[in-house]
Scaffold this active site. Structure first.
Site, short mmCIF file in Angstrom:
data_model
loop_
_atom_site.label_atom_id
_atom_site.label_comp_id
_atom_site.label_asym_id
_atom_site.label_seq_id
_atom_site.Cartn_x
_atom_site.Cartn_y
_atom_site.Cartn_z
N CYS A 1 0.78 34.18 -38.59
CA CYS A 1 2.08 34.98 -38.31
C CYS A 1 3.01 35.26 -39.47
CB CYS A 1 2.72 34.28 -37.38
SG CYS A 1 1.66 33.80 -35.88
N HIS B 1 9.95 37.36 -37.12
CA HIS B 1 8.65 37.15 -36.47
C HIS B 1 9.07 37.13 -34.90
CE1 HIS B 1 4.83 35.96 -35.10
NE2 HIS B 1 5.08 34.91 -35.04
N ASN C 1 3.77 38.25 -29.10
CA ASN C 1 3.73 37.85 -30.24
C ASN C 1 2.64 38.42 -30.92
OD1 ASN C 1 3.13 36.31 -32.64
ND2 ASN C 1 3.28 34.35 -31.75
O1 UT7 Z 1 3.61 32.60 -33.84
C1 UT7 Z 1 3.61 31.41 -34.30
C2 UT7 Z 1 4.70 30.50 -33.73
N1 UT7 Z 1 4.53 30.29 -32.29
C3 UT7 Z 1 5.31 29.87 -31.75
O2 UT7 Z 1 6.39 29.66 -32.41
C4 UT7 Z 1 5.57 29.18 -30.34
C5 UT7 Z 1 6.39 28.27 -30.33
N2 UT7 Z 1 6.30 27.52 -28.86
C6 UT7 Z 1 6.94 28.18 -27.71
O3 UT7 Z 1 7.08 29.50 -27.86
C7 UT7 Z 1 7.10 27.49 -26.56
O4 UT7 Z 1 6.75 26.15 -26.83
C8 UT7 Z 1 6.14 27.98 -25.32
C9 UT7 Z 1 6.46 29.11 -24.81
C10 UT7 Z 1 4.69 27.89 -26.07
C11 UT7 Z 1 5.86 26.93 -24.27
O5 UT7 Z 1 7.32 26.58 -23.64
P1 UT7 Z 1 7.90 25.13 -23.40
O6 UT7 Z 1 9.20 25.24 -22.60
O7 UT7 Z 1 7.76 24.29 -24.66
O8 UT7 Z 1 6.84 24.69 -22.33
P2 UT7 Z 1 5.84 23.75 -22.12
O9 UT7 Z 1 4.70 23.95 -23.02
O10 UT7 Z 1 6.53 22.23 -22.52
O11 UT7 Z 1 5.32 23.75 -20.69
C12 UT7 Z 1 6.25 23.46 -19.72
C13 UT7 Z 1 5.62 23.61 -18.20
C14 UT7 Z 1 4.55 22.89 -18.28
O12 UT7 Z 1 4.37 22.25 -16.89
P3 UT7 Z 1 4.70 20.75 -16.45
O13 UT7 Z 1 3.70 19.86 -17.52
O14 UT7 Z 1 6.20 20.66 -17.02
O15 UT7 Z 1 4.45 20.44 -15.05
C15 UT7 Z 1 3.38 23.60 -18.39
O16 UT7 Z 1 2.13 23.50 -17.69
O17 UT7 Z 1 5.22 24.87 -17.89
C16 UT7 Z 1 3.50 24.92 -17.99
N3 UT7 Z 1 3.39 26.06 -18.25
C17 UT7 Z 1 3.34 27.34 -17.59
N4 UT7 Z 1 3.53 27.42 -16.40
C18 UT7 Z 1 3.47 28.83 -15.78
C19 UT7 Z 1 2.76 26.44 -19.49
N5 UT7 Z 1 2.49 27.67 -19.56
C20 UT7 Z 1 2.66 28.22 -18.62
C21 UT7 Z 1 2.55 29.72 -17.80
N6 UT7 Z 1 3.09 29.76 -16.93
N7 UT7 Z 1 1.93 30.74 -18.67
#
Ligand code: UT7
Length: 319
Positions: free
Chosen positions: A114, A246, A276
């Site tokens: 990225c 980004h 992204n």
């Molecule tokens: O480009 C390179 C750089 N990349 C980034 O900067 C990405 C950085 N990270 C992020 O943007 C965020 O961490 C994410 C968007 C990837 C995830 O957001 P989060 O608030 O950290 O969520 P999480 O991964 O902790 O997931 C929270 C919940 C989980 O469920 P439980 O375990 O709390 O029941 C996941 O299973 O959300 C669930 N979940 C989803 N639910 C619906 C994860 N993906 C999805 C989805 N739809 N697509």
């Protein structure tokens, strides 16, 4: 007066197919509400048959040349940032060269995920100021949809395909790239990587990410590197007209702006429309903000990105 690399034109290209969160939710266990709340993403473009990293890159390059009023024959350097090349080799930059009808120039790819566009513009800037070339195309182009695991809802909803490009020309004057700073820390490989490659599995592999950890590092690293690049340019945050970040996650953009005390009105945001697009996201967002008239000649613009590696970087440009 000193020799600087001036952004003479910008361009971008997107695949024809635009996919909403609701459409994704028909095949992936997710919802529009979750994606919008956690990321700010509403749409992404996904490459179809015949659309590749090189075709998108060539489209963005043509648009950048047209906006600069420059003929392709004047280009003597092509630096293409991508992690999703058309072939393992040769470089997709050489495919773009042929598509543009340039018989001879320097052409190579840069791979910093990225942060690729920041690495590419820094390399091109140094080559232009060092006299290796006079007029460059610097492109970020990706087709991440082809390395996504469409069964992994934690990653597949986050990415899109596209390309952005700038024409960078060596000119005497005040405008141009003022300073850039780049970093890498390979200890974080396993937080964001692709689980295949020519020298290991012999396959292309799929993207894997531990999103929460990446998020934490992103806010800290991006705030720091923007400060470093501005210091190197002898400028303060108050003097910045626009930040073109980004586009990974709206929450990262908001958190970074808050940390730096930057007004949200100064941040160009396209993550809602493009998701992204990795190395393409900064030049794509730049092109949007130039074409809609927000970024004007003479503005101080900070470009920044962070991605797999980890790699991160920032450039300060007097547009
Ligand atoms: O480009 C390179 C750089 N990349 C980034 O900067 C990405 C950085 N990270 C992020 O943007 C965020 O961490 C994410 C968007 C990837 C995830 O957001 P989060 O608030 O950290 O969520 P999480 O991964 O902790 O997931 C929270 C919940 C989980 O469920 P439980 O375990 O709390 O029941 C996941 O299973 O959300 C669930 N979940 C989803 N639910 C619906 C994860 N993906 C999805 C989805 N739809 N697509």
């Amino acid at each position: 007066m000193s020799l600087r690399s001036v952004i003479a034109g910008t361009g971008s290209a997107l695949p024809a197919r635009r996919v909403s969160n609701a459409e994704l939710a028909e095949t992936v266990d997710t919802s529009d509400e979750w994606i919008v709340e956690r990321t700010g993403i509403r749409f992404r473009h996904l490459a179809g048959e015949g659309e590749t990293t090189a075709t998108l890159a060539a489209g963005a390059a043509r648009a950048a040349l047209a906006s600069a009023g420059i003929d392709a024959s004047e280009i003597d350097l092509i630096v293409l940032a991508t992690s999703t090349p058309d072939q393992t080799f040769p470089a997709s930059a050489t495919i773009v060269q042929t598509a543009l009808g340039i018989p001879d120039c320097i052409a190579f790819d840069v791979q910093a995920v990225c942060s690729g566009f920041l690495y590419a513009i820094t390399v091109a800037d140094n080559m232009l100021r060092g006299g290796a070339a006079r007029c460059a195309l610097v492109i970020g182009s990706e087709t991440f949809s082809r390395i996504l695991d469409w069964e992994d809802r934690g990653t597949c909803v986050l990415f899109g395909d596209g390309a952005g490009a700038v024409v960078l020309r060596a000119e005497e004057g005040e405008r141009g790239v003022l300073a850039s700073r780049l970093h890498a820390d390979g200890r974080h490989n396993q937080l964001l990587y692709v689980d295949g490659g020519p020298s290991t599995t012999g396959t292309v592999g799929k993207l894997r990410m531990r999103g929460k950890e990446v998020f934490r590092h992103a806010v800290v690293n991006l705030a720091a590197v923007m400060g470093e690049a501005l210091d190197a340019a002898g400028l303060s945050f108050e003097e910045v007209d626009w930040v073109v970040p980004h586009q990974a996650n709206r929450r990262i953009l908001d958190a970074t702006a808050r940390k730096l005390g930057l007004s949200p009105d100064k941040i160009v945001i396209t993550v809602d429309e493009h998701a992204n697009t990795s190395a393409a996201s900064v030049p794509l967002a730049l092109d949007v903000a130039v074409r809609d008239g927000r970024i004007a000649r003479g503005d101080i613009v900070v470009l920044e990105a962070m991605g797999g590696g980890f790699t991160w970087g920032a450039s300060v440009v007097r547009f």
